[in-house]
Design a protein around this motif. Sequence first.
Motif, PDB file in Angstrom:
ATOM      1  N   LEU A 105     -22.434  64.233  50.655  1.00 26.23           N
ATOM      2  CA  LEU A 105     -21.256  64.100  49.776  1.00 26.23           C
ATOM      3  C   LEU A 105     -21.170  62.679  49.228  1.00 26.23           C
ATOM      4  O   LEU A 105     -21.268  61.702  49.969  1.00 26.23           O
ATOM      5  CB  LEU A 105     -19.975  64.433  50.564  1.00 26.23           C
ATOM      6  CG  LEU A 105     -18.641  64.208  49.851  1.00 26.23           C
ATOM      7  CD1 LEU A 105     -18.483  65.144  48.659  1.00 26.23           C
ATOM      8  CD2 LEU A 105     -17.469  64.381  50.824  1.00 26.23           C
ATOM      9  N   ARG A 106     -20.997  62.598  47.905  1.00 31.09           N
ATOM     10  CA  ARG A 106     -20.822  61.291  47.270  1.00 31.09           C
ATOM     11  C   ARG A 106     -19.467  61.244  46.594  1.00 31.09           C
ATOM     12  O   ARG A 106     -18.920  62.257  46.181  1.00 31.09           O
ATOM     13  CB  ARG A 106     -21.950  61.044  46.254  1.00 31.09           C
ATOM     14  CG  ARG A 106     -23.296  60.882  46.952  1.00 31.09           C
ATOM     15  CD  ARG A 106     -24.459  60.962  45.987  1.00 31.09           C
ATOM     16  NE  ARG A 106     -24.466  59.834  45.051  1.00 31.09           N
ATOM     17  CZ  ARG A 106     -25.469  59.621  44.178  1.00 31.09           C
ATOM     18  NH1 ARG A 106     -26.516  60.423  44.149  1.00 31.09           N
ATOM     19  NH2 ARG A 106     -25.426  58.593  43.359  1.00 31.09           N
ATOM     20  N   TRP A 148     -24.967  73.772  54.658  1.00 36.73           N
ATOM     21  CA  TRP A 148     -24.376  74.652  53.640  1.00 36.73           C
ATOM     22  C   TRP A 148     -24.040  73.864  52.379  1.00 36.73           C
ATOM     23  O   TRP A 148     -24.315  74.304  51.265  1.00 36.73           O
ATOM     24  CB  TRP A 148     -23.111  75.305  54.218  1.00 36.73           C
ATOM     25  CG  TRP A 148     -22.189  75.920  53.198  1.00 36.73           C
ATOM     26  CD1 TRP A 148     -22.299  77.168  52.642  1.00 36.73           C
ATOM     27  CD2 TRP A 148     -21.019  75.327  52.608  1.00 36.73           C
ATOM     28  NE1 TRP A 148     -21.277  77.370  51.743  1.00 36.73           N
ATOM     29  CE2 TRP A 148     -20.474  76.266  51.710  1.00 36.73           C
ATOM     30  CE3 TRP A 148     -20.385  74.095  52.771  1.00 36.73           C
ATOM     31  CZ2 TRP A 148     -19.314  76.004  50.958  1.00 36.73           C
ATOM     32  CZ3 TRP A 148     -19.235  73.834  52.029  1.00 36.73           C
ATOM     33  CH2 TRP A 148     -18.712  74.779  51.147  1.00 36.73           C
ATOM     34  N   TYR A 149     -23.455  72.682  52.571  1.00 35.32           N
ATOM     35  CA  TYR A 149     -23.031  71.879  51.425  1.00 35.32           C
ATOM     36  C   TYR A 149     -24.236  71.408  50.620  1.00 35.32           C
ATOM     37  O   TYR A 149     -24.245  71.452  49.394  1.00 35.32           O
ATOM     38  CB  TYR A 149     -22.199  70.682  51.900  1.00 35.32           C
ATOM     39  CG  TYR A 149     -21.395  70.044  50.797  1.00 35.32           C
ATOM     40  CD1 TYR A 149     -20.305  70.700  50.235  1.00 35.32           C
ATOM     41  CD2 TYR A 149     -21.727  68.790  50.305  1.00 35.32           C
ATOM     42  CE1 TYR A 149     -19.572  70.128  49.219  1.00 35.32           C
ATOM     43  CE2 TYR A 149     -20.996  68.197  49.277  1.00 35.32           C
ATOM     44  CZ  TYR A 149     -19.915  68.871  48.741  1.00 35.32           C
ATOM     45  OH  TYR A 149     -19.192  68.300  47.728  1.00 35.32           O
ATOM     46  N   LYS A 150     -25.270  70.997  51.351  1.00 37.59           N
ATOM     47  CA  LYS A 150     -26.480  70.514  50.668  1.00 37.59           C
ATOM     48  C   LYS A 150     -27.171  71.651  49.922  1.00 37.59           C
ATOM     49  O   LYS A 150     -27.653  71.480  48.801  1.00 37.59           O
ATOM     50  CB  LYS A 150     -27.449  69.906  51.681  1.00 37.59           C
ATOM     51  CG  LYS A 150     -27.211  68.433  51.912  1.00 37.59           C
ATOM     52  CD  LYS A 150     -27.960  67.934  53.105  1.00 37.59           C
ATOM     53  CE  LYS A 150     -29.387  67.604  52.799  1.00 37.59           C
ATOM     54  NZ  LYS A 150     -29.988  66.871  53.949  1.00 37.59           N
ATOM     55  N   ALA A 151     -27.190  72.818  50.562  1.00 36.21           N
ATOM     56  CA  ALA A 151     -27.945  73.947  49.989  1.00 36.21           C
ATOM     57  C   ALA A 151     -27.289  74.493  48.719  1.00 36.21           C
ATOM     58  O   ALA A 151     -27.940  75.158  47.914  1.00 36.21           O
ATOM     59  CB  ALA A 151     -28.072  75.055  51.028  1.00 36.21           C
ATOM     60  N   MET A 152     -25.995  74.198  48.542  1.00 37.29           N
ATOM     61  CA  MET A 152     -25.300  74.684  47.355  1.00 37.29           C
ATOM     62  C   MET A 152     -25.866  74.079  46.077  1.00 37.29           C
ATOM     63  O   MET A 152     -25.788  74.668  45.007  1.00 37.29           O
ATOM     64  CB  MET A 152     -23.823  74.267  47.470  1.00 37.29           C
ATOM     65  CG  MET A 152     -22.872  75.398  47.218  1.00 37.29           C
ATOM     66  SD  MET A 152     -21.199  74.812  47.044  1.00 37.29           S
ATOM     67  CE  MET A 152     -20.936  73.717  48.373  1.00 37.29           C
ATOM     68  N   SER A 153     -26.410  72.880  46.197  1.00 36.84           N
ATOM     69  CA  SER A 153     -26.826  72.123  45.022  1.00 36.84           C
ATOM     70  C   SER A 153     -28.204  72.557  44.530  1.00 36.84           C
ATOM     71  O   SER A 153     -29.068  72.911  45.318  1.00 36.84           O
ATOM     72  CB  SER A 153     -26.843  70.645  45.383  1.00 36.84           C
ATOM     73  OG  SER A 153     -27.541  69.913  44.426  1.00 36.84           O
ATOM     74  N   SER A 194     -25.516  66.537  46.213  1.00 39.99           N
ATOM     75  CA  SER A 194     -25.268  67.807  46.901  1.00 39.99           C
ATOM     76  C   SER A 194     -23.874  68.341  46.597  1.00 39.99           C
ATOM     77  O   SER A 194     -23.003  67.628  46.093  1.00 39.99           O
ATOM     78  CB  SER A 194     -25.480  67.650  48.407  1.00 39.99           C
ATOM     79  OG  SER A 194     -24.572  66.721  48.924  1.00 39.99           O
ATOM     80  N   GLY A 195     -23.711  69.627  46.889  1.00 45.01           N
ATOM     81  CA  GLY A 195     -22.390  70.242  46.791  1.00 45.01           C
ATOM     82  C   GLY A 195     -22.009  70.703  45.396  1.00 45.01           C
ATOM     83  O   GLY A 195     -22.831  70.781  44.489  1.00 45.01           O
ATOM     84  N   TYR A 208     -13.814  73.322  35.470  1.00 40.87           N
ATOM     85  CA  TYR A 208     -14.881  74.230  35.872  1.00 40.87           C
ATOM     86  C   TYR A 208     -15.595  73.624  37.068  1.00 40.87           C
ATOM     87  O   TYR A 208     -15.908  72.439  37.063  1.00 40.87           O
ATOM     88  CB  TYR A 208     -15.889  74.417  34.732  1.00 40.87           C
ATOM     89  CG  TYR A 208     -15.290  75.081  33.518  1.00 40.87           C
ATOM     90  CD1 TYR A 208     -15.360  76.454  33.349  1.00 40.87           C
ATOM     91  CD2 TYR A 208     -14.647  74.319  32.545  1.00 40.87           C
ATOM     92  CE1 TYR A 208     -14.800  77.073  32.234  1.00 40.87           C
ATOM     93  CE2 TYR A 208     -14.085  74.918  31.429  1.00 40.87           C
ATOM     94  CZ  TYR A 208     -14.163  76.298  31.277  1.00 40.87           C
ATOM     95  OH  TYR A 208     -13.609  76.892  30.179  1.00 40.87           O
ATOM     96  N   GLU A 209     -15.845  74.449  38.058  1.00 38.30           N
ATOM     97  CA  GLU A 209     -16.545  73.941  39.244  1.00 38.30           C
ATOM     98  C   GLU A 209     -17.949  74.542  39.288  1.00 38.30           C
ATOM     99  O   GLU A 209     -18.109  75.762  39.357  1.00 38.30           O
ATOM    100  CB  GLU A 209     -15.778  74.312  40.520  1.00 38.30           C
ATOM    101  CG  GLU A 209     -16.397  73.688  41.764  1.00 38.30           C
ATOM    102  CD  GLU A 209     -15.528  73.878  43.008  1.00 38.30           C
ATOM    103  OE1 GLU A 209     -14.510  74.598  42.930  1.00 38.30           O
ATOM    104  OE2 GLU A 209     -15.890  73.308  44.046  1.00 38.30           O
ATOM    105  N   VAL A 210     -18.928  73.680  39.223  1.00 35.41           N
ATOM    106  CA  VAL A 210     -20.317  74.145  39.279  1.00 35.41           C
ATOM    107  C   VAL A 210     -21.077  73.340  40.324  1.00 35.41           C
ATOM    108  O   VAL A 210     -20.639  72.270  40.750  1.00 35.41           O
ATOM    109  CB  VAL A 210     -21.039  74.012  37.920  1.00 35.41           C
ATOM    110  CG1 VAL A 210     -20.458  74.974  36.905  1.00 35.41           C
ATOM    111  CG2 VAL A 210     -21.016  72.592  37.403  1.00 35.41           C
ATOM    112  N   VAL A 211     -22.222  73.874  40.717  1.00 35.03           N
ATOM    113  CA  VAL A 211     -23.041  73.154  41.685  1.00 35.03           C
ATOM    114  C   VAL A 211     -23.738  72.001  40.975  1.00 35.03           C
ATOM    115  O   VAL A 211     -23.989  72.062  39.773  1.00 35.03           O
ATOM    116  CB  VAL A 211     -24.087  74.081  42.350  1.00 35.03           C
ATOM    117  CG1 VAL A 211     -23.383  75.141  43.184  1.00 35.03           C
ATOM    118  CG2 VAL A 211     -25.007  74.717  41.318  1.00 35.03           C
TER     119      VAL A 211
END
Lengths: 182, 442
Positions: free
Chosen positions: B59-60, B234-239, B246-247, B263-266
């Motif tokens: 997370l950044r 899970w968070y890393k894999a979303m990206s 990530s995320g 809008y929320e996108v990976v």
Amino acid sequence: MSHGPSAPPRAPGGAPGHHEPYVAVFTDGSARQTELRDIISRYPDKRAALLPALWMVQQDRGWISEDAMREVGDQLGCTAAYVKGVVTFYTMYHQHPVGKHFIQVCTTSPCLCAGADDVVKAFLEHTGCKELGLTSPDGKYSVIEVECLGACGFATPVQINEDCVENVTPAKVPEILAGLRD
Amino acid sequence: MGYPHKSHPRETPVLSKHFGDPEARTLAGWKARGGYTALQQALQMEPTAIVDIVKASGLRGRGGAGFPTGLKWSFMKIGDGKEHYLCCNADESEPGTFKDREIMRWTPHALIEGCAIGAYAIGAETAYIYIRGEFTEPINVMERALAEARAAGIIGKNAMGTGKTIDVWVHKGAGAYICGEETALMNSLEGKRGNPRIKPPFPAVSGLFGKPTTINNVETLAAIPHILNNGAEWYKAMSLSSPKSSGSKLFSVCGNVSKPGNYEVVMGFSFKEFLYDLCGGPLPGRKFKALIPGGSSVPTITIEEAEAIAMDYEGFVEQGTMLGSGGVIIFDDAQSMPRQLARIARFYAHESCAQCTQCREGTAWMTKILERIVAGQGTYEDLDTIFDLSDAMTGKTICVLSDSCGAPVVSGITKFRGEFEALIKGRRSSTVTMPGVPTGSR
């Protein structure tokens, strides 16, 4: 320090420049004093309650006079000059009385390309405010331009006192004004 | 007020999953949606273990700078005998950005939970959420949610019955863009003028009230409960661009576009598809021309450059701009770039705290010159002067407000020079005017 009305005594009568005596906001035993003490307790330094205290003054009085700055300074252990320095930094504190309905139209870039300048014109026209920053002759309205209200996707947002109205167009202005309570 | 659009099938709603759902605003509603389980779990863990998970998630910071959150938290030395503080930066004022507003309006408990976990992880007993004064509705929603959480014993002197103290308070700003700068925010919270401080010392050494402090954006903190509940992997894999970015990320879209909104996108999503599919493309009969994709402080890009972008921290940099706050401002072919950039410069001139000469004078001069060009009174030398000015304004001041004024303007002139030159060639016959600037004034 005592927290009574802190304005210097003035000669009675209606001399030019005469003001009504200042009535304190944070009088002993008042709800505002209790509220302020509660807020002070959240911080290690009571000066941190300065912005909240100024908000209380503005909510009660509509603006922040020099007497009010002195009173707030007395409450929080700082000088009136210090308080004034803070008041003048922040654009939301009124240093003079404003219209009952204080209308702020966002005209920053995203709103400008949605036609915010036409919304400004419509408000000036329908409120009778002659120019930006002036209060209408009936004292009901002041209209100003404001920098980014943080609602760019709902252009043009207009803040009227505590309410943010979204997606305002010139055509909606008369209806919005009619809906404001006198 | 309502939320203007339903989630698009290609969005990945994590933070925005409950936007528009009034029940999610209440404590009972939030708990029914899995709320406060992450905090419960976190309070049983060692703070350093939480920091490790956040580090591993990649997370950044979502406020603009993109600094790794776990690393920032690790700068706080637990057990140093000092008070620690967490500040949540909710002074969302960057033109084009309105995501934190929606997080607070719809999921206030997500932010409270993130703040409480963050405070515990950095050894703080107090967190302050500094919300810009104009956000009256978000402030009211947050205050109500905090009162509920306090009454239920989730936060307070005995948070969730663990005997640990975690207080969370809202602090209302009063109208100053600069208070979104972290050290200015701390000054403002302390009851001072919101002037940025010289760094070092950095906040982790000497921040709020001179004590070690961490400051995080609303979106960053709101992501924390999801990371603890679902795990770093899970968070890393979303990206799509893991491990660099990530995320998921909320992008605010505004300006000349069919469907403005959040809008929320990976991370790594195609910007071209984002603009034309999710956001519905340009308005009927128009074409996209230019974008400022990360809030008004980042360089201006052309639509051709934008279409090549993969939406992550690196992807925006590759095309000469930045992800910033994720506030995407779109200009179409009906807009005058000189007029829009002059307005942006005027924003910075208005918001300069006036501590540093380069910024106080530079932002005002730049505005004056640009407005003169727009009014049809500009010269070719004016363009050179702007470039010189921008050099003098970049990297030379206490904070980056001054740099932020130069970045969109200089890149905008470079990429749309023809529009500026057309106004200069047609001196005194310009039909484009700035509001408040009479044509012919100098």
